[in-house]
Enzyme design. Structure first.
Site, PDB file in Angstrom:
ATOM      1  CG  HIS A  82      -0.537   0.046   2.531  1.00  0.00           C
ATOM      2  ND1 HIS A  82      -0.313   1.233   3.175  1.00  0.00           N
ATOM      3  CD2 HIS A  82      -0.260  -0.921   3.435  1.00  0.00           C
ATOM      4  CE1 HIS A  82       0.087   0.982   4.423  1.00  0.00           C
ATOM      5  NE2 HIS A  82       0.136  -0.324   4.602  1.00  0.00           N
ATOM      6  CG  ASP A 187       2.251   0.495   8.072  1.00  0.00           C
ATOM      7  OD1 ASP A 187       1.950   0.111   6.936  1.00  0.00           O
ATOM      8  OD2 ASP A 187       1.477   0.455   9.044  1.00  0.00           O
ATOM      9  CD  GLU A 216      -3.257  -1.473   4.990  1.00  0.00           C
ATOM     10  OE1 GLU A 216      -3.209  -2.536   5.612  1.00  0.00           O
ATOM     11  OE2 GLU A 216      -2.945  -0.385   5.542  1.00  0.00           O
ATOM     12  CD  GLU A 217      -2.017   2.281   7.413  1.00  0.00           C
ATOM     13  OE1 GLU A 217      -2.780   1.795   8.263  1.00  0.00           O
ATOM     14  OE2 GLU A 217      -0.806   2.011   7.341  1.00  0.00           O
ATOM     15  CG  ASP A 239       1.491  -3.662   5.443  1.00  0.00           C
ATOM     16  OD1 ASP A 239       2.088  -2.657   5.854  1.00  0.00           O
ATOM     17  OD2 ASP A 239       0.275  -3.668   5.192  1.00  0.00           O
ATOM     18  CG  HIS A 331      -0.214   3.111  12.443  1.00  0.00           C
ATOM     19  ND1 HIS A 331      -1.564   2.873  12.254  1.00  0.00           N
ATOM     20  CD2 HIS A 331       0.403   2.476  11.422  1.00  0.00           C
ATOM     21  CE1 HIS A 331      -1.734   2.120  11.186  1.00  0.00           C
ATOM     22  NE2 HIS A 331      -0.550   1.855  10.664  1.00  0.00           N
TER      23      HIS A 331
HETATM   24 ZN   LIG Z   1       0.587  -1.204   6.488  1.00  0.00          ZN
END
Ligand SMILES: [Zn+2]
Length: 365
Positions: A82, A187, A216-217, A239, A331
């Site tokens: 992604h 990520d 994707e997130e 990922d 994140h």
């Molecule tokens: Zn990811």
């Protein structure tokens, strides 16, 4: 600088050198908060064009790249990574040039106050305002600051350069720290960079169907339509997954909640919140790693999911698995990951793809 060991990992296969690091740096410093993946998409298209048989951008902004192999009975292997990252979206401008915002993707709001950010496609520098400790009471410091009371402060009157809907990202710049990297958005720029490298060096026994996905997130939205369009025989989501391998916290006797650890190699999934990996694909990857003496770890089941979560449920079903590069502090504004873990992920995938044949999918699942 990388250590000698890093450079020597897995002789005779794909390596991480200055070119690969340069690519990862460009990808991490680009901004691509879900739904506004433009910058990463441009890098992807530019990088893969010389190596691809076909490059398409679909209506949602996914990049679909086809690279055909040679010979008969080629398995159609979809690899997905992604392009988007978690971030913020401006929702309202206030008279005093402070901006209200919401989160895009999974962000712990406690991480936000005081962070430097870049706003909009012009990357205007700002900060998420925080009340200084001088003014907070002991009582206030026990509470979490509500998102609705936070603002992004750009420090000047920027006219209408920033509008509702514009995205903001953390301002962290990519750095190589010895044998590690520190960056935002590892990520999933790790996955994007890995997939670009695999398109440059594709084993000829397969047709490689590369999906650089959007959104994707916020719920694996782009991958769903790419899997439909490609209609592959099997799929792997590439990922980055959280490594929670720090000393135990607070009252825990021991850290039993790690799902991956740094330095232990690529994380092969058996199950996450969204997918149970196809058994044949688990065996294929672990056997490849063992035969080629590439370190690997089994990601411990738990929360989180990847694009595989929607890919495996597309059309009449697509055997799927995920492989991730572990990174600490996922994140948040900055993650730390090991170059060796990335190098070993790349090696594992390259070697495993070279072993794909129709027999892989012929056995009982
Ligand atoms: Zn990811």
């Amino acid at each position: 600088m990388m250590t000698k060991e890093t450079m020597n990992v897995n002789n005779n296969t794909l390596k991480i050198g200055a070119d690969q690091l340069g690519l990862l740096e460009r990808l991490c410093n680009a901004t691509a908060v879900s739904g506004d993946e433009h910058e990463v998409r441009q890098i992807v298209i530019e990088e893969v064009k010389p190596f691809a048989d076909e490059v398409k951008v679909d209506k949602l902004g996914n990049v679909l790249v086809t690279k055909l192999g040679k010979g008969e009975h080629r398995v159609r292997v979809m690899l997905a990574a992604h392009m988007d990252e978690i971030g913020l979206m401006i929702v309202k401008k206030h008279d005093d040039d402070l901006f209200e915002f919401v989160c895009v993707g999974g962000i712990d709001e406690r991480q936000l106050p005081g962070k430097a950010v870049l706003v909009g496609r012009e990357h205007l520098p700002g900060v998420i305002g925080a009340k200084p400790i001088h003014q907070t009471t002991a009582e206030e410091r026990k509470d979490k600051i509500k998102l609705s009371s936070m603002r992004i402060d750009l420090g000047e009157d920027i006219g209408d350069k920033v509008k509702p809907g514009d995205r903001a990202t953390f301002a962290t710049r990519f750095e190589v720290l010895g044998y590690s990297v520190r960056a935002k958005a590892l990520d999933d720029r790790f996955g994007v960079a890995t997939l670009i490298e695999l398109l440059k060096h594709t084993p000829e026994n397969i047709d490689l169907l590369a999906a650089f996905t959007v959104q994707e997130e916020v719920g694996l939205r782009g991958a769903r339509v790419t899997a439909y369009a490609f209609n592959p025989d099997m799929a792997i989501a590439l990922d980055s997954t959280p490594a929670y391998d720090l000393p135990h916290w607070d009252d825990e006797d021991e850290n039993v909640r790690y799902n991956t650890r740094l330095d232990a190699g690529p994380a092969i999934y058996v199950m996450d919140r969204a997918t149970i990996a196809d058994r044949r694909l688990v065996h294929w990857l672990t056997e490849t790693a063992e035969d080629e003496r590439i370190p690997y770890q089994i990601r411990q089941p738990g929360g989180g999911g990847t694009d595989a979560g929607v890919i495996h449920r597309t059309r009449s079903g697509i055997p799927s698995i995920s492989v991730s590069v572990p990174a600490r502090y996922a994140h948040t504004a900055a993650s730390i990951a090991r170059l060796d873990d990335w190098a070993n992920t790349l090696s594992l995938l390259y070697r495993a793809l070279g072993r794909v044949s129709p027999e892989l999918l012929a056995g009982d699942r």
